[in-house]
Design a protein around this motif. Structure first.
Motif, PDB file in Angstrom:
ATOM      1  N   MET A   1      22.527 -12.016  50.776  1.00 52.70           N
ATOM      2  CA  MET A   1      22.687 -12.278  49.237  1.00 52.70           C
ATOM      3  C   MET A   1      23.215 -13.571  49.361  1.00 52.70           C
ATOM      4  N   SER A   2      22.601 -14.685  49.741  1.00 53.67           N
ATOM      5  CA  SER A   2      23.509 -16.070  49.881  1.00 53.67           C
ATOM      6  C   SER A   2      23.337 -16.834  48.846  1.00 53.67           C
ATOM      7  N   ASN A   3      22.026 -16.888  48.027  1.00 54.59           N
ATOM      8  CA  ASN A   3      22.038 -17.920  46.736  1.00 54.59           C
ATOM      9  C   ASN A   3      22.208 -17.078  45.603  1.00 54.59           C
ATOM     10  N   ILE A   4      23.263 -17.763  44.841  1.00 50.20           N
ATOM     11  CA  ILE A   4      23.819 -17.113  43.567  1.00 50.20           C
ATOM     12  C   ILE A   4      23.754 -18.123  42.533  1.00 50.20           C
ATOM     13  N   LEU A   5      23.134 -17.784  41.250  1.00 55.04           N
ATOM     14  CA  LEU A   5      23.041 -18.728  40.249  1.00 55.04           C
ATOM     15  C   LEU A   5      24.110 -18.173  39.097  1.00 55.04           C
ATOM     16  N   VAL A   6      24.971 -19.154  38.840  1.00 59.45           N
ATOM     17  CA  VAL A   6      26.021 -18.844  37.815  1.00 59.45           C
ATOM     18  C   VAL A   6      25.691 -19.482  36.409  1.00 59.45           C
ATOM     19  N   ILE A   7      25.682 -18.952  35.395  1.00 55.47           N
ATOM     20  CA  ILE A   7      25.341 -19.565  34.159  1.00 55.47           C
ATOM     21  C   ILE A   7      26.609 -19.141  33.293  1.00 55.47           C
ATOM     22  N   ASN A   8      27.070 -20.399  32.553  1.00 56.72           N
ATOM     23  CA  ASN A   8      28.068 -20.153  31.214  1.00 56.72           C
ATOM     24  C   ASN A   8      27.464 -20.808  30.083  1.00 56.72           C
ATOM     25  N   CYS A   9      27.137 -20.053  29.158  1.00 53.49           N
ATOM     26  CA  CYS A   9      26.318 -20.333  28.086  1.00 53.49           C
ATOM     27  C   CYS A   9      27.225 -20.742  26.764  1.00 53.49           C
ATOM     28  N   GLY A  10      27.288 -21.722  26.397  1.00 55.47           N
ATOM     29  CA  GLY A  10      27.967 -22.151  25.173  1.00 55.47           C
ATOM     30  C   GLY A  10      26.970 -21.984  23.970  1.00 55.47           C
ATOM     31  N   SER A  11      27.483 -22.346  22.689  1.00 58.36           N
ATOM     32  CA  SER A  11      26.633 -22.349  21.459  1.00 58.36           C
ATOM     33  C   SER A  11      25.527 -23.256  21.526  1.00 58.36           C
ATOM     34  N   SER A  12      25.757 -24.400  22.148  1.00 53.54           N
ATOM     35  CA  SER A  12      24.650 -25.499  22.265  1.00 53.54           C
ATOM     36  C   SER A  12      24.634 -26.225  23.803  1.00 53.54           C
ATOM     37  N   PRO A  76      17.148 -18.319  43.430  1.00 52.71           N
ATOM     38  CA  PRO A  76      18.321 -17.343  43.518  1.00 52.71           C
ATOM     39  C   PRO A  76      18.322 -15.867  43.761  1.00 52.71           C
ATOM     40  N   GLU A  77      19.106 -14.988  44.454  1.00 52.09           N
ATOM     41  CA  GLU A  77      18.830 -13.866  44.687  1.00 52.09           C
ATOM     42  C   GLU A  77      19.704 -12.883  43.962  1.00 52.09           C
ATOM     43  N   ALA A  78      20.534 -13.594  43.019  1.00 54.76           N
ATOM     44  CA  ALA A  78      21.258 -12.689  41.833  1.00 54.76           C
ATOM     45  C   ALA A  78      21.733 -13.832  40.750  1.00 54.76           C
ATOM     46  N   ILE A  79      21.938 -13.357  39.538  1.00 51.42           N
ATOM     47  CA  ILE A  79      22.268 -14.108  38.751  1.00 51.42           C
ATOM     48  C   ILE A  79      23.650 -13.575  38.115  1.00 51.42           C
ATOM     49  N   GLY A  80      24.878 -14.560  38.053  1.00 49.79           N
ATOM     50  CA  GLY A  80      26.298 -14.210  37.374  1.00 49.79           C
ATOM     51  C   GLY A  80      26.263 -15.038  36.089  1.00 49.79           C
ATOM     52  N   HIS A  81      26.719 -14.300  35.168  1.00 48.14           N
ATOM     53  CA  HIS A  81      26.933 -14.791  33.642  1.00 48.14           C
ATOM     54  C   HIS A  81      28.453 -14.663  33.386  1.00 48.14           C
ATOM     55  N   ARG A  82      29.050 -15.796  33.088  1.00 40.87           N
ATOM     56  CA  ARG A  82      30.358 -15.861  32.634  1.00 40.87           C
ATOM     57  C   ARG A  82      30.282 -15.246  31.021  1.00 40.87           C
ATOM     58  N   VAL A  83      31.029 -14.094  30.731  1.00 44.36           N
ATOM     59  CA  VAL A  83      31.202 -13.968  29.518  1.00 44.36           C
ATOM     60  C   VAL A  83      32.769 -13.857  29.117  1.00 44.36           C
ATOM     61  N   VAL A  84      32.940 -14.616  27.992  1.00 39.37           N
ATOM     62  CA  VAL A  84      34.162 -14.526  27.513  1.00 39.37           C
ATOM     63  C   VAL A  84      35.062 -13.527  27.130  1.00 39.37           C
ATOM     64  N   HIS A  85      34.358 -12.487  26.640  1.00 43.07           N
ATOM     65  CA  HIS A  85      35.352 -11.443  25.924  1.00 43.07           C
ATOM     66  C   HIS A  85      34.505 -10.139  26.241  1.00 43.07           C
ATOM     67  N   GLY A  86      35.086  -9.301  26.997  1.00 41.18           N
ATOM     68  CA  GLY A  86      34.688  -7.994  27.533  1.00 41.18           C
ATOM     69  C   GLY A  86      35.209  -6.705  26.842  1.00 41.18           C
ATOM     70  N   GLY A  87      36.318  -7.063  26.053  1.00 42.32           N
ATOM     71  CA  GLY A  87      36.996  -6.057  25.530  1.00 42.32           C
ATOM     72  C   GLY A  87      37.850  -5.310  26.564  1.00 42.32           C
ATOM     73  N   PRO A 132      18.726  -9.007  40.034  1.00 40.37           N
ATOM     74  CA  PRO A 132      20.275  -8.309  39.355  1.00 40.37           C
ATOM     75  C   PRO A 132      20.895  -9.468  38.847  1.00 40.37           C
ATOM     76  N   GLN A 133      21.274  -9.150  37.381  1.00 41.17           N
ATOM     77  CA  GLN A 133      22.022  -9.840  36.821  1.00 41.17           C
ATOM     78  C   GLN A 133      23.296  -9.284  36.552  1.00 41.17           C
ATOM     79  N   VAL A 134      24.607 -10.209  36.503  1.00 44.26           N
ATOM     80  CA  VAL A 134      25.751  -9.679  36.496  1.00 44.26           C
ATOM     81  C   VAL A 134      26.747 -10.151  35.268  1.00 44.26           C
ATOM     82  N   ALA A 135      27.277  -9.411  34.565  1.00 44.75           N
ATOM     83  CA  ALA A 135      28.286  -9.926  33.504  1.00 44.75           C
ATOM     84  C   ALA A 135      29.894 -10.186  34.319  1.00 44.75           C
ATOM     85  N   VAL A 136      30.172 -11.177  34.144  1.00 49.43           N
ATOM     86  CA  VAL A 136      31.692 -11.355  34.643  1.00 49.43           C
ATOM     87  C   VAL A 136      32.465 -11.963  33.507  1.00 49.43           C
TER      88      VAL A 136
END
Length: 392
Positions: A1-12, A76-87, A132-136
């Protein structure tokens, strides 16, 4: 599990980073102005080669497709998404329908961020349905705070029925730098650390044995310190005063507090600390005052954070200002004379962007630790992905 794609989406916009071979190499980039004629994508490859190309009127999915063509040799072997608010979610989560629904439900607490994260998640699920996709969550690290730290002195039903409480943000940064500093100090995730994440958005955190016990941001990222364009703490009756005397509605007040205040509001000049320091050196009173307010409010917050720690092992500076401004670090330490900090002037002056200890070896340690939120997100994503890959 060496290649991880990290994504941080804003409104634009979309920030992306592909971390290769246990994070030693990475390709990163930014798609910005999405949905407009000025949309474009730019970034840096492994060999530090820069790239940029126009993407007129591209949406999030189209921008991701273009970004991924640049990564075709590094699947990528997995994708991590930055999520600002998780309650009140306490850790990273494997994305499924239930998690997506939770992020949508929490959008009321982060209306500028969480809907954009959903766009990115849905786009990558369509592009990579088998990965596999993960919310952080930015808020997850702070869910270890005790109730006395996260509850507001408000009627109980506002918390139980509507989730009105202090959540905290910049969690991935606070988690990364506090773990890194404690490791460098010889005791990973041990001791009491004060963390100052200083940038256009700024926050402090108290970390005890690797867990957040208090932080300066609250229900939203507006609470706490004086920031680039955000006011930080103000009298709650300010809303009533402005509505009654200026006729402002809530939208106008919110815009002022989030976009027209902080360093920019006080100085009337800029939200960039470098610009303000230069202007203050040239005699600009308002620029000097903005710096004074920033430093004083920061020192007060760090002193308050110390109430959550049985003892103080050290102080950590991170973020764009924290990593690069020796002047601000020196001013902050001098504003905390009761804590036994002793800064090494030479080390501090040469600490720009470096991972370095800058105290004199007496009293609590002082560290400058460049943050790596993408690396932390990749680490947490990798842990979740490896768990589900393990045979039953």
């Amino acid at each position: 599990m060496s290649n991880i794609l990290v994504i941080n989406c804003g409104s634009s916009s979309i920030k992306f980073a592909l971390l290769l071979e246990d994070q030693h190499f990475r390709i990163q980039g930014l798609a910005e102005n999405l949905g407009t004629a000025e949309a474009r994508i730019k970034g840096v490859t492994i060999g530090e080669e820069k790239f940029e190309m126009p993407l007129p009127h591209a949406d999030h999915k189209q921008a991701l497709e273009v970004a991924l063509t640049r990564l075709k040799h590094y699947k990528p072997e997995a994708i991590g998404h930055r999520v600002v608010h998780g309650g009140e979610i306490t850790e990273a989560q494997l994305i499924n329908d239930e998690v997506i629904q939770h992020i949508k439900q929490t959008s009321a607490l982060a209306p500028l961020h969480n809907p954009a994260h959903i766009v990115g998640i849905e786009a990558t699920l369509e592009l990579f349905p088998d990965l596999p996709q993960v919310a952080v969550f930015d808020t997850a690290f702070h869910q270890s705070m005790p109730e006395k730290a996260y509850r507001y002195a408000l009627p109980k039903n506002l918390y139980t029925d509507y989730g009105v409480r202090r959540y905290g943000f910049h969690g991935t940064s606070h988690a990364y730098v506090s773990e890194r500093a404690s490791t460098l100090a010889g005791q990973k995730n041990q001791g009491g650390w004060l963390v100052a994440h200083l940038g256009n958005g700024s926050s402090t955190c108290a970390v005890w044995n690797g867990k957040s016990v208090d932080t300066s941001m609250g229900l939203t990222p507006l609470e706490g310190l004086c920031m680039g364009t955000r006011s930080g703490d103000v009298d709650p009756s300010l809303h009533q005063f402005l509505a009654k005397n200026l006729g402002w509605d809530l939208e106008r007040i919110d815009k002022m507090l989030n976009r027209e205040s902080g360093l920019l509001g006080i100085s009337g000049l800029s939200n960039d600390m470098r610009t303000l320091v230069e202007a203050a050196d040239n005699g600009n009173h308002d620029a000097a005052l903005a710096i004074e307010v920033f430093v004083y409010r920061l020192a007060k917050s760090l002193a308050a954070m110390s109430c959550g720690l049985p003892e103080i092992s050290g102080l950590i500076f991170t973020g764009g200002i924290g990593e690069n401004s020796a002047y601000i670090r020196e001013r902050v330490v001098k504003s905390l004379p009761h804590f036994g900090f002793s800064i090494d002037q030479n080390q501090n002056d040469h600490a720009r962007g470096k991972e370095i200890r800058i105290d004199q070896g007496q009293g609590p340690q002082i560290w400058v630790i460049p943050t790596d939120e993408e690396g932390r997100i990749a680490h947490e994503t990798r842990e979740i992905a490896l768990k589900i890959a393990e045979p039953a």
